[in-house]
Motif scaffolding. Sequence first.
Motif, PDB file in Angstrom:
ATOM      1  N   ASP A 153       4.922 -10.191 -11.806  1.00 17.51           N
ATOM      2  CA  ASP A 153       3.556  -9.769 -12.094  1.00 17.51           C
ATOM      3  C   ASP A 153       3.549  -8.922 -13.357  1.00 17.51           C
ATOM      4  O   ASP A 153       4.536  -8.258 -13.688  1.00 17.51           O
ATOM      5  CB  ASP A 153       2.976  -8.965 -10.926  1.00 17.51           C
ATOM      6  N   LEU A 193       1.800  -5.771 -15.333  1.00 16.53           N
ATOM      7  CA  LEU A 193       1.107  -4.536 -14.958  1.00 16.53           C
ATOM      8  C   LEU A 193       0.722  -3.727 -16.199  1.00 16.53           C
ATOM      9  O   LEU A 193       1.465  -3.693 -17.190  1.00 16.53           O
ATOM     10  CB  LEU A 193       1.997  -3.670 -14.065  1.00 16.53           C
ATOM     11  N   GLY A 232      -1.985   3.389 -11.224  1.00 15.36           N
ATOM     12  CA  GLY A 232      -2.045   2.411 -10.142  1.00 15.36           C
ATOM     13  C   GLY A 232      -0.968   1.355 -10.200  1.00 15.36           C
ATOM     14  O   GLY A 232      -0.778   0.612  -9.225  1.00 15.36           O
ATOM     15  N   ALA A 233      -0.235   1.292 -11.313  1.00 17.55           N
ATOM     16  CA  ALA A 233       0.824   0.281 -11.440  1.00 17.55           C
ATOM     17  C   ALA A 233       1.917   0.501 -10.405  1.00 17.55           C
ATOM     18  O   ALA A 233       2.502  -0.456  -9.890  1.00 17.55           O
ATOM     19  CB  ALA A 233       1.419   0.315 -12.844  1.00 17.55           C
ATOM     20  N   ARG A 283       1.682   1.744  -7.328  1.00 18.53           N
ATOM     21  CA  ARG A 283       1.245   1.244  -6.017  1.00 18.53           C
ATOM     22  C   ARG A 283       1.266  -0.286  -5.982  1.00 18.53           C
ATOM     23  O   ARG A 283       1.718  -0.887  -4.991  1.00 18.53           O
ATOM     24  CB  ARG A 283      -0.160   1.754  -5.716  1.00 18.53           C
ATOM     25  N   HIS A 284       0.808  -0.896  -7.059  1.00  8.44           N
ATOM     26  CA  HIS A 284       0.800  -2.358  -7.115  1.00  8.44           C
ATOM     27  C   HIS A 284       2.227  -2.911  -7.040  1.00  8.44           C
ATOM     28  O   HIS A 284       2.486  -3.904  -6.349  1.00  8.44           O
ATOM     29  CB  HIS A 284       0.127  -2.821  -8.411  1.00  8.44           C
ATOM     30  N   ALA A 285       3.161  -2.269  -7.742  1.00  9.28           N
ATOM     31  CA  ALA A 285       4.558  -2.721  -7.725  1.00  9.28           C
ATOM     32  C   ALA A 285       5.166  -2.579  -6.338  1.00  9.28           C
ATOM     33  O   ALA A 285       5.917  -3.448  -5.881  1.00  9.28           O
ATOM     34  CB  ALA A 285       5.368  -1.937  -8.753  1.00  9.28           C
ATOM     35  N   ARG A 286       4.847  -1.485  -5.646  1.00 10.78           N
ATOM     36  CA  ARG A 286       5.356  -1.308  -4.280  1.00 10.78           C
ATOM     37  C   ARG A 286       4.826  -2.408  -3.362  1.00 10.78           C
ATOM     38  O   ARG A 286       5.562  -2.941  -2.524  1.00 10.78           O
ATOM     39  CB  ARG A 286       4.963   0.072  -3.743  1.00 10.78           C
ATOM     40  N   ASN A 287       3.551  -2.737  -3.520  1.00  4.33           N
ATOM     41  CA  ASN A 287       2.989  -3.828  -2.712  1.00  4.33           C
ATOM     42  C   ASN A 287       3.695  -5.145  -3.005  1.00  4.33           C
ATOM     43  O   ASN A 287       3.950  -5.945  -2.088  1.00  4.33           O
ATOM     44  CB  ASN A 287       1.490  -3.966  -2.981  1.00  4.33           C
ATOM     45  N   LEU A 288       4.021  -5.364  -4.276  1.00  2.00           N
ATOM     46  CA  LEU A 288       4.677  -6.611  -4.678  1.00  2.00           C
ATOM     47  C   LEU A 288       6.043  -6.749  -4.005  1.00  2.00           C
ATOM     48  O   LEU A 288       6.365  -7.800  -3.426  1.00  2.00           O
ATOM     49  CB  LEU A 288       4.833  -6.649  -6.197  1.00  2.00           C
ATOM     50  N   SER A 291      11.002  -0.344  -2.371  1.00  3.62           N
ATOM     51  CA  SER A 291       9.792   0.360  -2.798  1.00  3.62           C
ATOM     52  C   SER A 291      10.147   1.601  -3.616  1.00  3.62           C
ATOM     53  O   SER A 291       9.506   1.904  -4.630  1.00  3.62           O
ATOM     54  CB  SER A 291       8.946   0.749  -1.591  1.00  3.62           C
ATOM     55  N   SER A 294       9.256   1.914  -7.604  1.00  2.00           N
ATOM     56  CA  SER A 294       8.385   3.045  -7.939  1.00  2.00           C
ATOM     57  C   SER A 294       8.965   3.842  -9.102  1.00  2.00           C
ATOM     58  O   SER A 294       8.247   4.217 -10.045  1.00  2.00           O
ATOM     59  CB  SER A 294       8.200   3.962  -6.726  1.00  2.00           C
TER      60      SER A 294
END
Length: 243
Positions: free
Chosen positions: A126, A128, A133-134, A136-141, A159, A163
């Motif tokens: 992905d 970013l 917010g990047a 949080r998005h990376a942790r979700n990924l 995670s 992070s």
Amino acid sequence: MAGPLAWTVDLDDGLAVVVVRGTLVLGKAEQLRVALLKCLAEQPDALLVDLAALEVADDTALSLFTAVSQQAENWPGTPLLLCAPSPPVAELLERGRHGNVPVYAGVAQARRAVAEGRAAVPSVTDELLPIAGAVRHARNLVTEACLAWDLPELVGSASLVVSELVSNAVEHAGTMMTVRVTRRGRYVHIAVRDGSPREPVAGTPGSLSDRGRGLVLVNTVAEHWGSLPTRDGKVVWATLAAP
């Protein structure tokens, strides 16, 4: 003899294709190895090495392909595929005296193997923005990737690692970044590529400075981690082993 060793690199459709020409001798093997490692830093889906115009003066030099393949297994999980060797070179490779690397009859066959999923490894990627917010998005990924690959036990450590890598890119690079999570066997590889050539610096445990403190945590959790320069910046990577 076929002449001095030379090569060209073509990054095309997610693949890195390196065409090698000339005579491979032990003294030039290191230069080719470094060139192939630079290709890995670009994080292609596969690294294809066209050997059709290669002659081998010293078969010991073929161990360079094994070394690059092993590096690719550690990070970034990119398969190295040798293509179209001449009969004499194919015979040397088949003996496996210097390690085994997948060999294909031609570049087209190797491309087909990658396209059909017979060579490439599972990965998610992905892009970013360098904003808070990047992270949080990376942790979700990475969480979704670990769960999809049935590795829930890696969610916590993956995670944490992503992070820290993304936080460093946001703070110190301030450019668009690419996050890639790859699975190869029992290992998960996490890489963050940004547009800054500035190398990350790990702090020391107990240091009062915040600089590099996150990389100390990465060093504690990951099997291996490091960074490599790319054409337009760098990539920082870490490898995690499943329990």
